[in-house]
Design an enzyme around this catalytic site. Structure first.
Site, mmCIF file in Angstrom:
data_model
loop_
_atom_site.group_PDB
_atom_site.id
_atom_site.type_symbol
_atom_site.label_atom_id
_atom_site.label_comp_id
_atom_site.label_asym_id
_atom_site.label_seq_id
_atom_site.Cartn_x
_atom_site.Cartn_y
_atom_site.Cartn_z
ATOM 1 N N CYS A 78 0.839 -1.209 0.000
ATOM 2 C CA CYS A 78 0.000 0.000 0.000
ATOM 3 C C CYS A 78 0.872 1.258 0.000
ATOM 4 C CB CYS A 78 -0.920 -0.007 1.220
ATOM 5 S SG CYS A 78 -2.020 1.419 1.247
ATOM 6 N N CYS A 98 0.443 5.131 6.750
ATOM 7 C CA CYS A 98 -0.165 4.995 8.082
ATOM 8 C C CYS A 98 0.861 4.345 9.023
ATOM 9 C CB CYS A 98 -1.436 4.154 7.998
ATOM 10 S SG CYS A 98 -2.548 4.723 6.686
ATOM 11 N N CYS A 110 0.799 0.573 10.213
ATOM 12 C CA CYS A 110 0.303 -0.502 9.337
ATOM 13 C C CYS A 110 1.403 -1.376 8.733
ATOM 14 C CB CYS A 110 -0.554 0.099 8.231
ATOM 15 S SG CYS A 110 -1.363 -1.177 7.248
ATOM 16 N N CYS A 170 -19.292 -6.249 4.733
ATOM 17 C CA CYS A 170 -18.589 -4.998 5.015
ATOM 18 C C CYS A 170 -17.307 -5.015 4.191
ATOM 19 C CB CYS A 170 -18.253 -4.898 6.505
ATOM 20 S SG CYS A 170 -17.411 -3.359 6.960
ATOM 21 N N CYS A 216 -19.240 2.285 8.992
ATOM 22 C CA CYS A 216 -18.445 1.636 10.036
ATOM 23 C C CYS A 216 -17.201 2.500 10.206
ATOM 24 C CB CYS A 216 -18.073 0.220 9.615
ATOM 25 S SG CYS A 216 -16.956 -0.609 10.774
ATOM 26 N N ARG A 276 -17.473 -2.187 18.414
ATOM 27 C CA ARG A 276 -16.718 -3.420 18.120
ATOM 28 C C ARG A 276 -15.362 -3.416 18.809
ATOM 29 N NH1 ARG A 276 -20.046 -5.628 14.182
ATOM 30 N NH2 ARG A 276 -21.207 -4.052 13.039
#
Ligand code: SAM
Ligand code: DTB
Ligand code: SF4
Length: 316
Positions: free
Chosen positions: A55, A59, A62, A130, A190, A262
């Site tokens: 990616c 971030c 990550c 999702c 979400c 969650r």
């Protein structure tokens, strides 16, 4: 009791909630939780990384960022059959929700077409769907809505103030824009964040207040505890006290009374007792199965034993 859904929570009010004496905080969280949910019900979700690694975003937490040397092998978008085999296995193991994640900055239209077919097929299995694919344009959100997508996951991760210390390749506003496209397309939102990114207590209150002040509360609020991955910029972030984490779950429950809260990443390093406190504080969903996207999670047999010990049950 009906619960009041407020969109004007100030950061100071949220900080005061988080700091309440523990019995008062848990009492409020439980009272709120019981007004909208059966406190015995825990939704089991299964995660699948349909496109792993490589990616371009940075971030800081990550494993999948090209800016980090986490040792993760990048792979292409999975084939439909392989995804469906995983979805069937998840359903057979008791999951009612199937979440597919892709390590993209934003999906290409050709890839989105393939994900739309995955969503349609996963839903045919009777699973809630999702996906989390990065930033979306309004037309892309519309295409996912047409495919029947139930929820789109896109996290704010942290407070607006701390955000720049974690991610530089997309802005907070970029994230809010994607969330608005998802909301406008009629897909459930979400959206949550990560605790343990080196943020202050004020940032933690700031994240929760930002979520609760969105035009509509996200229907689903994942609260992740940072999985500290070797090779990432945040590998050595200071650990979070388990009781402090429970306090954040409780505050999320109180200020977003009708949302699913969650208990997401980070259970692997939490004691059964700390997780039990999270359930008492109003968390009503977990990710099940030995792997999250790229990092470990408790085994399903361990989780099932824990739910049984607590008299909790998987939500249908
Ligand atoms: N690439 C897409 C994106 O970031 O928008 C979707 C996948 S991304 C892995 C989904 C979410 O997982 C991130 O927004 C972040 O909140 C969470 N996450 C990623 N790595 C994590 C870690 N090491 N610990 C806790 N949560 C993490
Ligand atoms: C979310 O908030 N947590 C999940 C889901 N949304 C996609 C992802 C957690 C990822 C944890 C790190 C990993 O396994 O790579
Ligand atoms: Fe990429 Fe998502 Fe990881 Fe950020 S969190 S590096 S966007 S996969």
């Amino acid at each position: 009791m009906t619960v009041e859904v407020r969109h004007d929570w100030t950061r100071a009010e949220v900080a005061a909630l988080i700091a309440l004496p523990f019995p008062d905080l848990l009492f409020r969280a439980q009272t709120t939780h019981r007004a909208a949910f059966d406190p015995r019900d825990i939704q089991l979700s299964t995660l699948l990384s349909i496109k792993t690694g490589g990616c371009p975003e940075d971030c800081g937490y990550c494993s999948q960022s090209v800016h980090h040397e986490s040792g993760l092998k990048a792979s292409k978008l999975m084939a439909l059959d392989a995804v469906l085999a995983e979805a069937r296995a998840a359903k057979a193991a008791g999951a009612s929700r199937f979440c597919m994640g892709a390590a993209w900055r934003a999906p290409k239209d050709a890839d989105l077409d393939r994900v739309c077919v995955m969503v349609e097929e996963v839903r045919k299995l009777g699973l809630e769907s999702c996906v989390t694919l990065g930033m979306l344009t309004a037309p892309q959100a519309g295409r996912l809505a047409d495919a029947g997508l139930d929820y789109y996951n896109h996290n704010l991760d942290t407070s607006p103030e701390h955000y720049g210390a974690v991610i530089t390749t997309r802005t907070y506003q970029d994230r809010l824009d994607t969330l608005a496209h998802v909301r406008d397309a009629g897909i459930n939102v979400c959206c949550g964040g990560i605790i343990g990114l080196g943020e202050s207590e004020e940032d933690q209150a700031g994240l929760l207040a930002t979520l609760a002040c969105l035009p509509k509360h996200p229907e689903s609020v994942p609260i992740n505890l940072l999985m500290r991955v070797q090779g990432t910029r945040l590998a050595d972030a200071p650990p979070i006290d388990a009781i402090d984490f429970v306090r954040i779950i409780a505050a999320a429950r109180i200020i977003m009374p009708a949302s699913m809260v969650r208990l997401s990443a980070g259970r692997e390093s939490m004691s059964d007792e700390a997780q039990s406190l999270c359930f008492l504080a109003g968390a009503n969903s977990i990710f099940c199965g030995p792997k999250l996207l790229t990092t470990p999670n408790p085994t399903q047999s361990h989780d099932m034993r824990l739910l049984e010990r607590l008299g909790l049950r998987p939500m249908a």
